[in-house]
Structures are given as C-alpha cells and as structure tokens.
Design a protein around this motif. Structure first.
Motif, short mmCIF file in Angstrom:
data_model
loop_
_atom_site.label_atom_id
_atom_site.label_comp_id
_atom_site.label_asym_id
_atom_site.label_seq_id
_atom_site.Cartn_x
_atom_site.Cartn_y
_atom_site.Cartn_z
N GLY A 115 -11.75 5.34 13.87
CA GLY A 115 -10.87 6.23 14.62
C GLY A 115 -9.44 6.28 14.12
O GLY A 115 -8.56 6.78 14.81
N LYS A 116 -9.22 5.79 12.89
CA LYS A 116 -7.86 5.76 12.35
C LYS A 116 -7.46 7.05 11.65
O LYS A 116 -6.28 7.29 11.40
CB LYS A 116 -7.70 4.56 11.41
N GLY A 201 -5.50 6.87 -1.82
CA GLY A 201 -5.05 5.49 -1.87
C GLY A 201 -3.80 5.26 -1.04
O GLY A 201 -3.67 4.22 -0.36
N ARG A 202 -2.88 6.21 -1.08
CA ARG A 202 -1.67 6.11 -0.28
C ARG A 202 -2.00 6.20 1.21
O ARG A 202 -1.41 5.50 2.04
CB ARG A 202 -0.67 7.21 -0.66
N GLY A 209 -2.72 -0.88 6.30
CA GLY A 209 -1.65 -1.86 6.27
C GLY A 209 -1.71 -2.81 5.10
O GLY A 209 -1.20 -3.94 5.18
N LYS A 210 -2.33 -2.40 4.00
CA LYS A 210 -2.45 -3.26 2.81
C LYS A 210 -2.67 -2.36 1.59
O LYS A 210 -2.91 -1.16 1.73
CB LYS A 210 -3.59 -4.25 2.97
N SER A 211 -2.60 -2.94 0.42
CA SER A 211 -2.82 -2.16 -0.80
C SER A 211 -4.27 -1.70 -0.88
O SER A 211 -5.17 -2.30 -0.28
CB SER A 211 -2.48 -2.99 -2.04
#
Length: 382
Positions: A115-116, A201-202, A209-211
């Motif tokens: 759900g993000k 990717g961005r 919250g991470k690479s």
C-alpha cells in the motif's frame, strides 16, 4: 535494439537454428567443466552442444543452468579469462544487465502490495518535480513513459571503454535523459528506456527508506538465499567472476571492471545463472508477491513487454501460444537470457561474455537463442 525486435528473435521455434558467422579472432575452446549430471529427466546434450557452439562462434565463455521442478543441470564452455587457462563454470558470477529490471519490478510490486504506492499513480505524487510530464509507475515499468534513454553514445568499443571509470549519480542520469527530446507522449507507445528504471530506483529509495541496492538485498536476495547476487557500487567484481569483452572488428576489449553506476537500477546486478533461476522461481511461485500481482506483471503490451518482463513462445509447444516469461540483459561485455514457465517450474538461465557494441548486430545472439530453445526443449514433457 528495440524490444520488439528482440521479441521477434525470441518467439520462434527451433526453425531459428541456422548457421552463423564466426569471429576471425576467436578464443580456443576448452572442454567444459563443472557440468553437472542432470538430477532428473532433463535432456542436456543439446544444451551443452549449444554452449560449445557459442564459444566456437567467438564467445570467451557461455554458461547455463536448466531447472525442471526439483531437477537441475548446469553447464559451461570456454574460459574465465580470454588470455587465461581456467575453464568457465556455471558458478562464476556475471553482470546480468537488464535482467535486473525484473528484480526491481518485483520490489515495486511488493511496495504496491504494502500500500505504499499504486501502479497507476503519477510519479509527481511520489517524487514531486522529478518529471515535467504526467507519467505513471506502470508506464515506467512497461516502457510506455516516453522518457528518453540516458544510455546513448556507446556506439563503439573505444567509446564504451572510455567510460569504464565514470562514477555518476542517478539524478545526473535522469537529468541527462530529460535534456533530450521525449520519444512519445506518456502512455502512447512502447519505447525502451533505461531511464525508466533509474526513476523507479529513486521512487523505491523514497518509499523504502534505503538505497535500491539495500532494498534488493533485503527484499529479494536474502529471502531467496541468492548468496551469489549483489548490487555493486563500484567497478570491481569478485575474483572468480567471468571476464566480459566487447568485440569489434575481431578485437576483444576487456570491460570486466566497469563502474556500476552507469547501469543504475535498470542493469547493475551481478549474479549467477543459478541465482537468476532462483529469482524467477521465487517471483512466479508466489514467494515474493501474491498471484494477483504476478498476473499484473505477466500481462504484456502489444510489443511483448510486461512489468519488467519479456515474453517468449514456449519451445515445447510453439504453435499453442503457451508462453514463458523472463528478460534479456545486454551489457558491455556480458549478455543474459533468463526465462521460466509462468509458474516458475521450468527454467533456463544463460549468460555469455563477448558482445558487440550494438546488440542489434551481435552475431552471437542467434547462437544464444538456440541455446535458450535447447534449454526450454530439454524440459519438455516426454
């Protein structure tokens, strides 16, 4: 090379098998090593012969793994390094190029499941100001965004080698692309662009919250125990990695050490043929995402590309319309084909380590396609 032309090459039966030209400066073939006996009913002679043919045609190495349920076979031909003596192994890591896109797409679908984000959500809602036109997440995944491809200007072996030490940030790649004319209006047409996955990717980094490399490690590699897969952040590879070569006019340029930042989220992963099969099985059997999102990934647009996936006609029943799904990776010095049945039970992953600067003119592809067909055919029901 357009994905439509790639699809045309892939979605054929064994009638594609034709003789091709060989390099005028080809490495000598060696007896394949680490070829494992089939653990079940997989018929492997034709697959090994196809790998040998790739090396005879000029590739420094060709490696593959075939899986059918719990049965598996792996094989190799050629050398780790062109000027060396160590025989290639299916366990040697390679750069898998755009097969990375299927892994990144799987992370996006996981974020959808959580759900993000939503597939038809506009990028501007997720990364305000990143794009000047209304583009959705789905359009990035299936290459219908119209965003230009930053990966241009690599037309010769010299141009490719000259960029080996360049370290670039994703935002630089995206800005470079956006300085070019858009290829189409968003949603109107399929045009393949690596920039789509740099943008994804961005988005993943923002939502997770991470690479992107850490997201792949936490969400894909670790849960599936893909211990030979990494998202590198520099130019080096493990010491046992196969060397990659760009071949032009009979000359082999070693491009093994190449700064991975140029590939970004669309093509940076280093893996093995076994790990690629593990990934596609985990993707299609419901381990990574639920069936409704697997179905979303496997719905393809008219050019044969889904959400991070290519399709091909299943070689076992070429006239039936039955499909296999996976992806093709065209990297500098490395190319990959990895496909599986829709449920992930029957699988072939293949990599080879000598490429032309332009994939559209690479004489090795016809041999690789023959190896893919041989691998799929080796798992056909008796």
């Amino acid at each position: 090379m357009s994905k439509l032309r790639i699809l045309a090459a892939l979605t054929v039966s064994t009638s594609l098998l034709v003789s091709g030209c060989t390099s005028s400066d080809e490495p000598s073939a060696v007896e394949p090593t680490t070829t494992t006996p089939s653990s079940g009913s997989i018929r492997t002679d034709d697959v090994q012969a196809a790998l040998d043919a790739m090396v005879d045609a000029g590739s420094v190495a060709a490696v593959a793994q075939v899986r059918d349920g719990e049965d598996s076979w792996s094989g190799a031909a050629g050398l780790v390094e062109r000027d060396g003596t160590e025989a290639a192994s299916a366990e040697n890591p390679v750069r898998i190029a755009s097969v990375t896109k299927a892994m990144v797409a799987a992370v996006v679908l996981q974020l959808v499941d959580e759900g993000k984000l939503e597939l038809d959500q506009q990028v501007d809602e997720l990364r305000p100001g990143l794009l000047p036109r209304p583009v959705t997440v789905r359009q990035l995944l299936d290459h219908t965004s119209g965003v230009p491809d930053y990966l241009t200007g690599f037309d010769t072996a010299d141009q490719i080698a000259a960029r080996a030490n360049d370290s670039v940030k994703d935002d630089e790649l995206i800005a470079q692309a956006l300085a070019m004319p858009w290829t189409t209006e968003p949603g109107s047409e399929f045009v393949y662009s690596n920039t789509n996955y740099a943008i994804l990717g961005r988005i993943i980094a923002e939502q997770d919250g991470k690479s992107i490399g850490q997201s792949l490690q936490d969400r894909i590699f670790d849960p599936l125990e893909m211990t030979d897969s990494t998202y590198p952040t520099d130019s080096t590879l493990d010491a046992d990695a196969l060397h990659g070569y760009v071949v032009e006019n009979g000359n082999y340029t070693d491009v093994t050490e190449y700064d991975a930042s140029i590939w970004s989220s669309g093509a940076a992963v280093v893996s093995t043929v076994a790990d690629m099969n593990t990934f596609f099985r985990g993707l299609f059997d419901g381990t990574l995402i639920p069936q409704n999102l697997i179905d979303e990934m496997q719905v393809v647009n008219p050019t044969g590309y889904g959400l991070g996936l290519l399709l091909a006609i299943d070689a076992c029943n070429p006239g039936s319309g039955e499909l296999v799904f996976g992806n093709r990776g065209n990297g500098f010095g490395y190319s990959t084909l990895a496909f599986a049945s829709p449920d992930g039970e029957r699988q072939v992953a293949l990599s080879w380590t000598s490429t032309a600067p332009d994939p559209a003119t690479d004489p090795l592809f016809q041999y690789a396609n023959a190896a893919l067909i041989a691998g799929l055919t080796s798992t056909c029901p008796a």
